[in-house]
Enzyme design. Sequence first.
Site, mmCIF file in Angstrom:
data_model
loop_
_atom_site.group_PDB
_atom_site.id
_atom_site.type_symbol
_atom_site.label_atom_id
_atom_site.label_comp_id
_atom_site.label_asym_id
_atom_site.label_seq_id
_atom_site.Cartn_x
_atom_site.Cartn_y
_atom_site.Cartn_z
ATOM 1 C CB THR A 58 -9.700 -26.285 81.439
ATOM 2 O OG1 THR A 58 -8.278 -27.159 82.118
ATOM 3 C CG2 THR A 58 -9.491 -25.662 80.195
ATOM 4 C CG ASP B 228 -4.865 -30.651 92.058
ATOM 5 O OD1 ASP B 228 -4.766 -31.683 92.488
ATOM 6 O OD2 ASP B 228 -5.151 -30.204 91.232
ATOM 7 C CG HIS B 229 -2.625 -33.593 90.242
ATOM 8 N ND1 HIS B 229 -2.165 -34.554 89.647
ATOM 9 C CD2 HIS B 229 -3.706 -32.888 89.374
ATOM 10 C CE1 HIS B 229 -3.310 -34.497 89.528
ATOM 11 N NE2 HIS B 229 -4.043 -33.870 88.731
ATOM 12 N N GLY C 113 -10.198 -33.266 86.072
ATOM 13 C CA GLY C 113 -10.675 -33.055 84.665
ATOM 14 C C GLY C 113 -12.322 -32.645 84.532
ATOM 15 C CB ALA C 114 -15.058 -31.082 86.976
ATOM 16 C CB SER C 115 -13.143 -27.734 82.728
ATOM 17 O OG SER C 115 -12.413 -27.192 83.635
ATOM 18 N N GLY D 223 -7.939 -30.606 80.747
ATOM 19 C CA GLY D 223 -8.192 -29.544 79.980
ATOM 20 C C GLY D 223 -9.268 -30.084 78.943
ATOM 21 C CG ASN E 51 -9.552 -31.568 91.612
ATOM 22 O OD1 ASN E 51 -10.074 -31.876 92.516
ATOM 23 N ND2 ASN E 51 -8.707 -32.114 91.518
ATOM 24 C CB VAL E 52 -13.654 -27.098 88.967
ATOM 25 C CG1 VAL E 52 -13.625 -26.046 87.022
ATOM 26 C CG2 VAL E 52 -14.468 -27.981 88.278
HETATM 27 P P1 13P Z 1 -9.796 -28.636 84.187
HETATM 28 O O1 13P Z 1 -8.646 -28.553 83.839
HETATM 29 O O2 13P Z 1 -10.269 -29.923 82.985
HETATM 30 O O3 13P Z 1 -10.443 -28.255 84.882
HETATM 31 O O4 13P Z 1 -9.479 -30.054 85.273
HETATM 32 C C1 13P Z 1 -8.538 -29.800 86.109
HETATM 33 C C2 13P Z 1 -8.687 -30.959 87.763
HETATM 34 O O5 13P Z 1 -8.614 -32.102 87.388
HETATM 35 C C3 13P Z 1 -6.877 -30.069 88.392
HETATM 36 O O6 13P Z 1 -6.440 -31.178 89.066
#
Ligand code: 13P
Length: 286
Positions: free
Chosen positions: A232, A82-83, A208-210, A180, A229-230
């Site tokens: 947080t 990731d990233h 950022g799906a959290s 987040g 992507n999850v």
């Molecule tokens: P969250 O921390 O909001 O779930 O985002 C995770 C993410 O996008 C990892 O690349």
Amino acid sequence: MTAHVDGHALRRARAERRAVIGFNIYNLEQGIGVVRAAERERVPVLLQAGSSAFRYAGRAPLARLALALAAETSAPVGVHLDHATDVDEIRACLDLGYGSVMYDGSALALDDNIATTRAVVAAAHARGAWVEGELAGIAGDEDESTGAGAGALTEPAAAARFVAETGVDALAVAIGNVHGIPAAPVALDLGRLARIADAVDVPLVLHGASGLPEDEVRAAIGLGVAKLNVNTELRRALRASLLATAAAPPPGDAVEGWLGPVVEATCAAATAKLRAFAHAPAEVAP
Ligand code: 13P
């Protein structure tokens, strides 16, 4: 190389209006918890062992841990970087056996992002791995929920050019989503998502799906998002588990007594996400 979640998995997910979920992990307990959830739900899952977690756990130890967990399960579990902003890190993970990587050139000018992403695609495809690219940039800290607001948004025309000129297999979009869980609820720009989906033919990725409302995520999946992507929500499950264990401590000092609940809490959090979004709508009981 783990072949459980290959380059076609996201296309199949998009066609069936469900999502493959990439869960970020930092340690063994989170990894076991996510794999148990995949075994329970029998849906494809990605263990995302990436750059920021490498800073905590070390690249080779965490990468090999994720690869071993994926190799040892009968569930469809892939390992994804990731990233990554460092092409050397991408090559190192491909050498270790990652099935997919994300090159994040979103901080670069579009031409530079295209040039480097294209080189990453060539290197990854040569090893049978697939690539996720990113345009615009998803705001917020990857390792800690800071309450950041959304930054620049993905332009559909730039997305079309980026996908055509790089050959990426999946595109991460910025449509108001943040890393987040901010205090003020996030509103996804679904109109923009629809325009991006019209402009490109690859599956889209929602970082950022959290903490996002379920109906918004479901609408995004209906519009072409095929990977979520999850991170947080798993970190919060870990924290809540440690606090609960500390508040009612197990007798003695057995590691399992203290960290076993983290595995269970991670599994429960991952299972809830998979049940919500990883099955095709027709599979979900009314
Ligand atoms: P969250 O921390 O909001 O779930 O985002 C995770 C993410 O996008 C990892 O690349």
